[in-house]
Scaffold this motif. Structure first.
Motif, mmCIF file in Angstrom:
data_model
loop_
_atom_site.group_PDB
_atom_site.id
_atom_site.type_symbol
_atom_site.label_atom_id
_atom_site.label_comp_id
_atom_site.label_asym_id
_atom_site.label_seq_id
_atom_site.Cartn_x
_atom_site.Cartn_y
_atom_site.Cartn_z
ATOM 1 N N MET A 1 1.162 -1.088 -0.004
ATOM 2 C CA MET A 1 -0.163 -0.019 -0.297
ATOM 3 C C MET A 1 0.840 1.775 0.005
ATOM 4 O O MET A 1 0.988 2.063 -1.108
ATOM 5 N N GLY A 2 1.719 1.302 1.025
ATOM 6 C CA GLY A 2 2.423 2.624 0.466
ATOM 7 C C GLY A 2 3.911 2.534 0.183
ATOM 8 O O GLY A 2 4.401 1.558 -0.691
ATOM 9 N N HIS A 3 4.408 3.509 -0.020
ATOM 10 C CA HIS A 3 5.418 4.090 -1.183
ATOM 11 C C HIS A 3 6.289 4.831 -0.971
ATOM 12 O O HIS A 3 6.480 5.616 -0.407
ATOM 13 N N PRO A 4 7.694 4.709 -1.232
ATOM 14 C CA PRO A 4 8.382 5.655 -1.068
ATOM 15 C C PRO A 4 8.119 6.831 -1.311
ATOM 16 O O PRO A 4 8.149 7.230 -2.775
ATOM 17 N N VAL A 5 9.085 8.149 -0.847
ATOM 18 C CA VAL A 5 8.028 9.615 -1.260
ATOM 19 C C VAL A 5 10.039 10.662 -1.062
ATOM 20 O O VAL A 5 10.431 10.563 -0.044
ATOM 21 N N VAL A 38 13.353 3.730 9.613
ATOM 22 C CA VAL A 38 12.253 4.135 9.036
ATOM 23 C C VAL A 38 12.202 1.944 8.837
ATOM 24 O O VAL A 38 12.594 2.195 7.395
ATOM 25 N N SER A 39 11.880 1.152 9.290
ATOM 26 C CA SER A 39 12.413 0.018 9.045
ATOM 27 C C SER A 39 10.566 -0.577 8.570
ATOM 28 O O SER A 39 9.514 0.166 9.066
ATOM 29 N N HIS A 44 5.392 -0.755 8.317
ATOM 30 C CA HIS A 44 3.467 -1.813 8.136
ATOM 31 C C HIS A 44 2.710 -0.718 9.246
ATOM 32 O O HIS A 44 1.649 -0.702 9.097
ATOM 33 N N VAL A 45 3.407 0.277 10.422
ATOM 34 C CA VAL A 45 2.588 0.798 10.993
ATOM 35 C C VAL A 45 1.791 1.806 10.570
ATOM 36 O O VAL A 45 0.937 1.877 10.509
#
Length: 223
Positions: A1-5, A38-39, A44-45
């Motif tokens: 769901m998340g992605h690096p920015v 940012v592990s 996941h959080v």
């Protein structure tokens, strides 16, 4: 769901992990890491908050010193994390949190912004409340005691502690209650780092209950 920015801050560009909900957002949350970077756990959080309907972003504060930091939950990781945290400093973190909040506000119709932090990040979340006026949730912020008495909350504040946390003994929790009568303080039957399933002190019942209190807090203060 998340992605690096990529995130522009007052002291330079850093990376971040961002996730957006599949529904119109309830609001937005800046997630403040532990000293381990940012592990996988922090990512996941962020993803979990997005799954619950919040835009969430975790700035990689250590990028100011060293890129792509993901430390192990061991003695070497703790030692290196403390070094990096000291080099970055809370003043620079405040600028990063403010930049992350502004980034969310300008790129989405996310509504109000809050902040949640864990361990070192728990203290940073407390300071973001006092200095930036952001509603905040602090999980086992063990570095907060030195700020009590001269840093004062400017927005709603929720704090989670572990009953058997050796780093935050009962007398320190009592100091929080004494100096922060406006804060809502929860003490769970767990140790330090009880929210992280990669740590020996992970305690799922406390983590789940604290999450529900945290979601209710943000629903109440940000919507």
């Amino acid at each position: 769901m998340g992605h690096p920015v990529s995130l522009s801050t007052p002291t330079g560009r850093i990376s971040a992990w961002r996730a957006d909900p599949p529904i119109p957002p309830h609001g937005a949350i800046v997630v403040v890491q532990e000293i381990f970077g940012v592990s996988t756990h922090i990512r996941h959080v962020v993803d979990r908050f997005a799954a619950h309907g919040w835009v969430a972003i975790a700035p990689a504060f250590f990028d100011h010193v060293e890129s792509h930091v993901e430390l192990a939950y061991d003695e070497a990781g703790v030692a290196r994390g403390r070094e990096l945290a000291a080099q970055v400093g809370f003043d620079r973190v405040m600028g990063d949190i403010e930049a992350a909040a502004r980034e969310i506000e300008t790129t989405t119709d996310s509504g109000k912004v809050g902040v949640v932090g864990y361990c070192w990040g728990g203290t940073a979340a407390f300071l973001a409340n006092c200095r930036l006026g952001l509603p905040a949730v602090s999980y086992y912020g063990g570095r907060t005691v030195p700020f009590l008495g001269h840093e004062h909350p400017k927005a709603p504040l929720l704090m989670h502690f572990g009953e058997t946390d050796p780093l935050i003994p009962p007398d320190h929790v009592a100091l929080h209650r004494e100096h922060l009568p406006e804060a809502h303080i929860e003490v769970w039957p767990a140790g330090h780092g009880f929210n992280c399933d990669q740590r020996a002190d992970y305690h799922e019942p406390s983590a789940q209950a604290a999450l529900q209190r945290t979601l209710a807090f943000f629903t109440r203060t940000l919507r």
